[in-house]
Write an enzyme that holds these catalytic residues in place. Structure first.
Site, mmCIF file in Angstrom:
data_model
loop_
_atom_site.group_PDB
_atom_site.id
_atom_site.type_symbol
_atom_site.label_atom_id
_atom_site.label_comp_id
_atom_site.label_asym_id
_atom_site.label_seq_id
_atom_site.Cartn_x
_atom_site.Cartn_y
_atom_site.Cartn_z
ATOM 1 N N THR A 68 33.779 57.254 25.904
ATOM 2 C CA THR A 68 33.235 57.646 27.225
ATOM 3 C C THR A 68 33.341 56.425 28.150
ATOM 4 O OG1 THR A 68 30.974 57.199 26.487
ATOM 5 C CG2 THR A 68 31.739 59.487 26.396
ATOM 6 N N SER A 98 29.904 58.972 39.501
ATOM 7 C CA SER A 98 30.481 59.193 40.832
ATOM 8 C C SER A 98 32.001 59.102 40.769
ATOM 9 C CB SER A 98 29.908 58.206 41.825
ATOM 10 O OG SER A 98 29.980 56.898 41.322
ATOM 11 N N ASN A 132 26.548 51.513 35.375
ATOM 12 C CA ASN A 132 25.537 52.561 35.255
ATOM 13 C C ASN A 132 25.142 53.164 36.590
ATOM 14 O OD1 ASN A 132 24.775 53.063 32.424
ATOM 15 N ND2 ASN A 132 24.735 50.825 32.473
ATOM 16 N N THR A 168 23.765 54.960 21.274
ATOM 17 C CA THR A 168 24.498 56.116 21.841
ATOM 18 C C THR A 168 25.803 55.975 21.369
ATOM 19 O OG1 THR A 168 23.669 56.146 23.966
ATOM 20 C CG2 THR A 168 25.660 57.295 23.717
ATOM 21 N N LYS A 207 32.144 55.099 18.862
ATOM 22 C CA LYS A 207 32.176 55.036 20.317
ATOM 23 C C LYS A 207 30.784 54.707 20.829
ATOM 24 C CE LYS A 207 30.900 57.471 23.099
ATOM 25 N NZ LYS A 207 29.638 57.806 23.876
ATOM 26 N N GLU A 266 28.277 47.674 27.933
ATOM 27 C CA GLU A 266 28.564 47.803 29.357
ATOM 28 C C GLU A 266 28.332 46.468 30.074
ATOM 29 O OE1 GLU A 266 27.752 52.582 29.580
ATOM 30 O OE2 GLU A 266 26.141 51.223 30.131
#
Lengths: 413, 413
Positions: free
Chosen positions: B155, B413, B408, B192, B181, B279
């Site tokens: 993702t 968007s 994040n 996650t 992942k 991230e």
């Protein structure tokens, strides 16, 4: 730029009879900064406080607890720049030496002085600089100095935080004025924050201690910026006892309630100002949790939402990615085991007036445009109903922006 | 750019006999993405798993738990784009419909299929698109497809995560290959993350279940990026049973230990890859806690450090503002009451080889240049000794950068 907060003008901050404040530049960490504040209290004044629960509580907090238990307090001394936390035995010696220096200047016993420090952790406190700054702070002592004091206790704050209230007690006008500081390392119990509220009201020591806890639980213990409870948090309530009304001995009396409401209202304003000035904050978020079995589990859910970096970044982006809030609700049980039997099919979530989620899933009538509209303003309210009791709690937080990272990555440089 | 991690080449990912993987573009959330992965198992294969503890656990997790308890599993189906979490009863219906569609295609019973989803929460799963994608995934089924599968489950990951091991069991070569992942919403219990590890080893169901827990506790349950436990986390261990050695019935046998070590080593590599690709991560941080009374309190301290935004931003800045670590240690008690009696004067802190703090304060021999040198590399080790017992634990995390906020805030968007 804080979210909807401006420092009140100097004239609107009301002097409290019997409480004088003096500011100085002591060069504690950097030159040419107001970094020392002395508060001198009239004989007979009473003081009570609540402090951080961090196990690495700072040396000044340990000294405050000790002195409060032993003596009538006549002075407070606050320095910025160095937190005197994570400093071991030498830190305790430094905090006590600060009290000795203030006591010598004001002709008090050292245990009549409470020390407070805020700033960088694990650096030694330069007591010699504080000692050299005390004469200037003494010369500056004045009941009209709240505005200057609010500025002198700032660290990463972008604005000074202060306010006043008045209330009629027993036919007399009672004044309450307070200041606070803090912008990061902010979490319940307590924020990295110093808060000082003084009133000329006349209270018994027991009533004063009940009042400081009552006010803290509805103000400073309801805010979080980043989930980090500081080593130095202190909220002090001072009653100079000069207002001339009959002594309040219980908060359950009419006078007690009136005073408690006014003090709590000011404390909440000062606590919310810290969140509004949260490091990098662009939004002020009120989180209301209802339908819990008790207040503690409502708070646990509120803070799970308020501490989630994913929720906070979504608020920064005004992105109604509201499933992240449900995920945060579902995670609250990890820190609060009573929530392990939370039935998610009974949980409802509102943003502003819009019901976003019910029955464990999305409300079929909810439209993304509603969420986007509710996320756009600088003030946002989230409401979560847990559907398993009557308890409720509120907490306040801010979003998580690029500037939070920038401020905290650059703080010492 | 992940911290010191590269996807292994396709050729180094070893096929596992009896485990075929098929990938398709189903257009689940966006077009032209590989977003569907089907795993087909030989008859007689065994499967065990561990799942998220989030109370809002996703519909597919609920279905997985149910099917694992009822049947021999022959297929797994994984979609990205939509998490099918926070979707209530319609989400459960959608997860079951996905199993029905796979079962029809592979001529199985629906309860022989395990569904997995990852992506946006609280959006409906488009089962019709998954159904239309299944034929292409079936046509693609091949034991050599691990590299493609690792890409199909990404993702916000910037790189695919995969690896292989071989181990000799009872004179036979046993192969272990896995993929994972995840990059955000990463926390213990679980990240996650989806992790799938398959081996051709022959294990009893009891030994397989013990092994999946053993490996998870030393890998996926030791990582955190942002402290948000996802609704969908799943780590599955598949044993196709085709390697031809005598069945392993206990991890305490020599063969059991050899297999457990190899599986755990791969799981740790896959879990660490998630942190390395966290991230916005620019640093990979190993946090070792020792001298605790039990593993649980060591982990609580480790995670208090790993989750502190102030600590994480200091690592991003390579700023040895290490008092923030002591403050985080002091806060661990808030989520782990056994630490309320932590004696901070017995706590020691090292960064790399340098002793930073002891006796509750700064080590007099510690120099800021040492801390700066230890913070500079992309791989950093912190060690904290609690001084109250013999237990230890390790966890892995990353720093907190501008890019975390950017990723994040912009995700949808």
């Amino acid at each position: 730029m804080p979210v909807n907060y401006q420092t009140p003008s100097a004239e609107t901050l009301l002097p409290v009879a019997g409480v004088r404040l003096g500011i100085a530049q002591a060069g504690i960490r950097k030159a040419n900064r107001r970094d020392l504040c002395l508060i001198s209290l009239v004989p007979g004044a009473r003081v009570a406080g609540v402090f951080t629960v961090n196990r690495f509580c700072a040396a000044p907090v340990q000294v405050c607890r000790d002195h409060l238990s032993r003596s009538d307090i006549r002075a407070l001394v606050i320095n910025t720049g160095i937190a005197n936390a994570g400093t071991g035995e030498p830190g305790l010696i430094a905090a006590r030496a600060t009290c000795v220096a203030v006591a010598r200047a004001l002709e008090l016993a050292p245990e009549q002085v409470l020390p407070f420090s805020t700033g960088v952790i694990m650096e030694p406190l330069p007591v010699d600089r504080i000692e050299r700054g005390i004469p200037a702070a003494m010369d500056n002592l004045d009941e009209a100095n709240w505005y200057e004091a609010a500025h002198a206790i700032m660290t990463t704050d972008t604005v000074a935080k202060a306010g006043s209230r008045t209330v009629q007690i027993d036919g007399r006008k009672v004044t309450i004025t307070g200041i606070s500081k803090g912008a990061g390392m902010i979490k319940p119990n307590m924020a990295t924050m110093l808060g000082f509220v003084a009133t000329d009201a006349v209270l018994s020591q027991a009533a004063l201690e009940a009042l400081v806890k009552h006010a803290a639980d509805r103000s400073f213990n309801c805010v979080t910026v980043d989930g980090d409870t500081s080593t130095n948090d202190s909220f002090m309530l001072i009653a100079s006892g000069t207002a001339g009304h009959a002594e309040i001995t219980s908060l359950d009396s009419a006078d007690g309630r009136a005073l408690a409401d006014a003090v709590t209202s000011l404390a909440a304003e000062l606590a919310q100002a810290i969140v509004r000035d949260g490091e990098g904050a662009t939004k002020f978020i009120t989180i209301e949790i209802e339908g819990g079995r008790d207040v503690a589990e409502c708070k646990a859910v509120g803070y799970a939402i308020a501490h989630s970096p994913l929720v906070k970044t979504a608020f920064f982006a005004s992105d109604p990615n509201l499933g992240r809030i449900l995920a945060a609700v579902g995670n609250a049980a990890q820190n609060h085991p009573s929530l392990m039997d939370l039935d998610t099919s009974k949980v409802s979530l509102w943003i502003g007036d819009f019901l976003v989620s019910k029955d464990g899933g999305r409300n079929p009538d909810y439209k993304e445009e509603q969420g986007a509209a509710a996320m756009a303003p600088a003030e946002i309210t989230i409401r979560v109903a847990l559907g398993r009791g009557e308890a409720r709690a509120t907490c306040w937080t801010c979003d998580f922006s690029y500037d939070y990272v920038k401020i905290n990555a650059d703080y010492r440089s």
